[in-house]
Design a protein around this motif. Structure first.
Motif, PDB file in Angstrom:
ATOM      1  N   PRO A 176       0.853  -1.396  -0.020  1.00 42.71           N
ATOM      2  CA  PRO A 176       0.002  -0.071  -0.024  1.00 42.71           C
ATOM      3  C   PRO A 176       0.911   1.173   0.030  1.00 42.71           C
ATOM      4  O   PRO A 176       1.891   1.202   0.746  1.00 42.71           O
ATOM      5  CB  PRO A 176      -0.888  -0.111   1.344  1.00 42.71           C
ATOM      6  CG  PRO A 176      -0.610  -1.538   1.855  1.00 42.71           C
ATOM      7  CD  PRO A 176       0.555  -2.119   1.358  1.00 42.71           C
ATOM      8  N   VAL A 177       0.467   2.208  -0.880  1.00 42.58           N
ATOM      9  CA  VAL A 177       1.435   3.405  -0.916  1.00 42.58           C
ATOM     10  C   VAL A 177       1.276   4.121   0.475  1.00 42.58           C
ATOM     11  O   VAL A 177       2.132   5.072   0.808  1.00 42.58           O
ATOM     12  CB  VAL A 177       0.935   4.270  -2.071  1.00 42.58           C
ATOM     13  CG1 VAL A 177       1.304   3.750  -3.386  1.00 42.58           C
ATOM     14  CG2 VAL A 177      -0.452   4.696  -1.747  1.00 42.58           C
ATOM     15  N   VAL A 178       0.298   4.087   1.137  1.00 44.84           N
ATOM     16  CA  VAL A 178       0.035   4.661   2.666  1.00 44.84           C
ATOM     17  C   VAL A 178       0.448   3.522   3.680  1.00 44.84           C
ATOM     18  O   VAL A 178      -0.182   2.855   4.038  1.00 44.84           O
ATOM     19  CB  VAL A 178      -1.311   5.142   2.956  1.00 44.84           C
ATOM     20  CG1 VAL A 178      -1.371   5.712   4.292  1.00 44.84           C
ATOM     21  CG2 VAL A 178      -2.028   6.061   1.792  1.00 44.84           C
ATOM     22  N   SER A 179       1.834   3.528   3.825  1.00 39.60           N
ATOM     23  CA  SER A 179       2.501   2.665   4.601  1.00 39.60           C
ATOM     24  C   SER A 179       3.762   3.077   4.896  1.00 39.60           C
ATOM     25  O   SER A 179       4.498   3.844   4.539  1.00 39.60           O
ATOM     26  CB  SER A 179       2.333   1.333   3.983  1.00 39.60           C
ATOM     27  OG  SER A 179       3.537   0.947   3.077  1.00 39.60           O
ATOM     28  N   ASP A 180       4.338   2.341   6.161  1.00 39.22           N
ATOM     29  CA  ASP A 180       5.627   2.647   6.541  1.00 39.22           C
ATOM     30  C   ASP A 180       6.667   2.096   5.384  1.00 39.22           C
ATOM     31  O   ASP A 180       7.964   2.536   5.502  1.00 39.22           O
ATOM     32  CB  ASP A 180       6.193   2.161   7.760  1.00 39.22           C
ATOM     33  CG  ASP A 180       5.149   2.651   8.884  1.00 39.22           C
ATOM     34  OD1 ASP A 180       4.862   4.045   8.652  1.00 39.22           O
ATOM     35  OD2 ASP A 180       4.868   2.145  10.132  1.00 39.22           O
ATOM     36  N   VAL A 198       6.671   1.678   2.062  1.00 43.65           N
ATOM     37  CA  VAL A 198       6.926   2.371   0.737  1.00 43.65           C
ATOM     38  C   VAL A 198       8.051   3.419   0.989  1.00 43.65           C
ATOM     39  O   VAL A 198       9.055   3.281   0.168  1.00 43.65           O
ATOM     40  CB  VAL A 198       5.753   3.023   0.115  1.00 43.65           C
ATOM     41  CG1 VAL A 198       6.085   3.975  -0.832  1.00 43.65           C
ATOM     42  CG2 VAL A 198       4.624   1.976  -0.516  1.00 43.65           C
ATOM     43  N   PRO A 199       7.872   4.310   2.037  1.00 43.46           N
ATOM     44  CA  PRO A 199       9.055   5.117   2.074  1.00 43.46           C
ATOM     45  C   PRO A 199      10.594   4.646   2.522  1.00 43.46           C
ATOM     46  O   PRO A 199      11.324   4.901   2.152  1.00 43.46           O
ATOM     47  CB  PRO A 199       8.780   6.253   3.203  1.00 43.46           C
ATOM     48  CG  PRO A 199       7.524   5.629   3.952  1.00 43.46           C
ATOM     49  CD  PRO A 199       7.126   4.669   2.791  1.00 43.46           C
ATOM     50  N   THR A 241      -1.784   3.519  -8.155  1.00 40.72           N
ATOM     51  CA  THR A 241      -2.412   4.522  -7.247  1.00 40.72           C
ATOM     52  C   THR A 241      -2.411   4.316  -5.984  1.00 40.72           C
ATOM     53  O   THR A 241      -1.639   4.788  -5.030  1.00 40.72           O
ATOM     54  CB  THR A 241      -4.246   4.696  -7.716  1.00 40.72           C
ATOM     55  OG1 THR A 241      -4.556   3.353  -7.894  1.00 40.72           O
ATOM     56  CG2 THR A 241      -4.003   5.338  -9.272  1.00 40.72           C
ATOM     57  N   ARG A 242      -3.292   3.138  -5.456  1.00 36.17           N
ATOM     58  CA  ARG A 242      -3.363   2.881  -4.118  1.00 36.17           C
ATOM     59  C   ARG A 242      -2.178   2.053  -3.619  1.00 36.17           C
ATOM     60  O   ARG A 242      -1.875   1.968  -2.248  1.00 36.17           O
ATOM     61  CB  ARG A 242      -4.554   2.348  -3.797  1.00 36.17           C
ATOM     62  CG  ARG A 242      -5.742   3.135  -3.787  1.00 36.17           C
ATOM     63  CD  ARG A 242      -7.230   2.673  -3.541  1.00 36.17           C
ATOM     64  NE  ARG A 242      -7.149   1.819  -2.377  1.00 36.17           N
ATOM     65  CZ  ARG A 242      -7.430   0.537  -2.271  1.00 36.17           C
ATOM     66  NH1 ARG A 242      -7.683  -0.206  -3.299  1.00 36.17           N
ATOM     67  NH2 ARG A 242      -7.403  -0.087  -0.967  1.00 36.17           N
TER      68      ARG A 242
END
Length: 251
Positions: A47-51, A53-54, A121-122
Motif C-alpha cells: 500500500p502506498v500509505v504505509s511505512d 513504501v518510504p 494509485t493505492r
C-alpha cells in the motif's frame, strides 16, 4: 525421492505463506504480500500509505534498496514437522508502467486480488531478483545456489496440502490406514497406534505411526513426481476406490 533444498525454498517463498521483509541498515520488520514469478523473482504488493513504501525509497543516489524476504513454513496439521525457514535477498526496485502491468499479471497468477487493479494509485509493486538464498531447518542454515534456486519449481501440492490431508482423514481414514499398514508392513493394532499421513509433497508422503509418546516417522515415495492435486487423485484412486483424493467421483 524428496524435495531438494532449492525446491523447498522456492516452495516457501512462492507466496502462499506470510512473509516478513528486513531492509538493510533500517530497523524493524515489515509484513508484506508477496509472490514469486516464474523465474523466482520476488514481487511485493505494498500500500502506498504505509511505512514500507518510504523505507523502500533508495537513498544517497542509489537506485535500489537491499532487502531480505523471510518466510517460515506453517505445518498443515498439529505435530507435523516444519519445512523450516527460507530467506532470500536482493535489491528491491519499484516497477512502473508496462513493467508494473506485466508484474501484476505474474502476481495475479499466484494470488489474484482486486488490489492489483489499483497498482500505480493505492498500491505499488516492487521486485527483486534473488541474489542470495538460504534455507534454515533445525537451527542449521544452508546456502542455496542462486542458479539452482531459479531453476527449481515450487511444490504443486503445498498450497492445498492442509485440505488434502483433511480430506483423506475425514473421508478415507479406514482405507488409508489399511494402505499405510500394508506399505509399512505393520500389523493391525489399536486406533491410537494407526499410521497417518502428516505431510505430503510431489514426491511422497511423510507418515507417523506407533504408540502415543513413541511414534516414529517413515517416508513413502510415489515413484514419480506429481504435477498437482489431480495427479494425486489419480494415483490414489486404486487405494481409495471410486472417490478420489479431491472428492470427485468417476464419471
Amino acid at each position: 525421492m524428496r524435495p531438494s533444498p532449492a525446491e523447498i525454498v522456492r516452495t516457501l517463498v512462492a507466496g502462499r505463506l506470510p512473509g516478513l521483509v528486513h531492509l538493510a541498515c533500517r530497523p524493524g520488520l515489515h509484513h508484506v504480500r508477496h509472490v514469486t514469478d516464474p523465474d523466482g523473482r520476488v514481487l511485493l504488493l505494498v500500500p502506498v500509505v504505509s511505512d514500507l513504501v518510504p523505507a523502500l525509497r533508495p537513498r544517497d543516489g542509489a537506485d535500489a534498496v537491499a532487502a531480505v524476504l523471510d518466510v517460515l513454513d506453517l505445518p498443515p496439521v498439529a505435530g507435523a514437522p516444519s519445512l523450516g525457514r527460507a530467506l532470500v535477498s536482493g535489491w528491491v526496485r519499484r516497477l512502473d508502467g508496462e513493467r508494473a502491468r506485466a508484474a501484476a499479471l505474474d502476481f495475479a497468477a499466484v494470488a489474484p486480488t482486486g488490489d492489483l487493479l489499483d497498482v500505480g494509485t493505492r498500491f505499488g509493486l516492487f521486485r527483486f531478483e534473488v541474489a542470495e538464498a538460504r534455507w534454515e531447518r533445525g537451527g542449521e542454515p544452508r546456502r542455496i545456489d542462486p542458479v539452482a534456486y531459479a531453476e527449481a519449481e515450487a511444490d504443486p501440492l503445498h498450497a492445498t496440502e492442509a485440505s488434502l490431508l483433511s480430506h483423506l482423514t475425514e473421508h478415507h481414514a479406514d482405507r488409508m490406514t489399511g494402505y499405510l499398514r500394508r506399505q509399512l508392513g505393520l500389523a493391525a493394532g489399536p486406533a491410537d497406534h494407526a499410521p497417518r499421513v502428516e505431510r505430503i509433497d510431489r514426491y511422497g508422503m511423510l507418515v507417523t505411526f506407533g504408540r502415543p509418546g513413541a511414534r516414529r516417522r517413515a517416508r513413502l515415495a510415489f515413484g514419480r513426481a506429481l504435477t498437482g492435486p489431480a495427479d494425486l487423485a489419480r494415483l490414489l484412486r486404486p487405494v481409495l476406490g471410486a472417490r478420489s483424493a479431491s472428492g470427485d467421483r468417476r464419471r
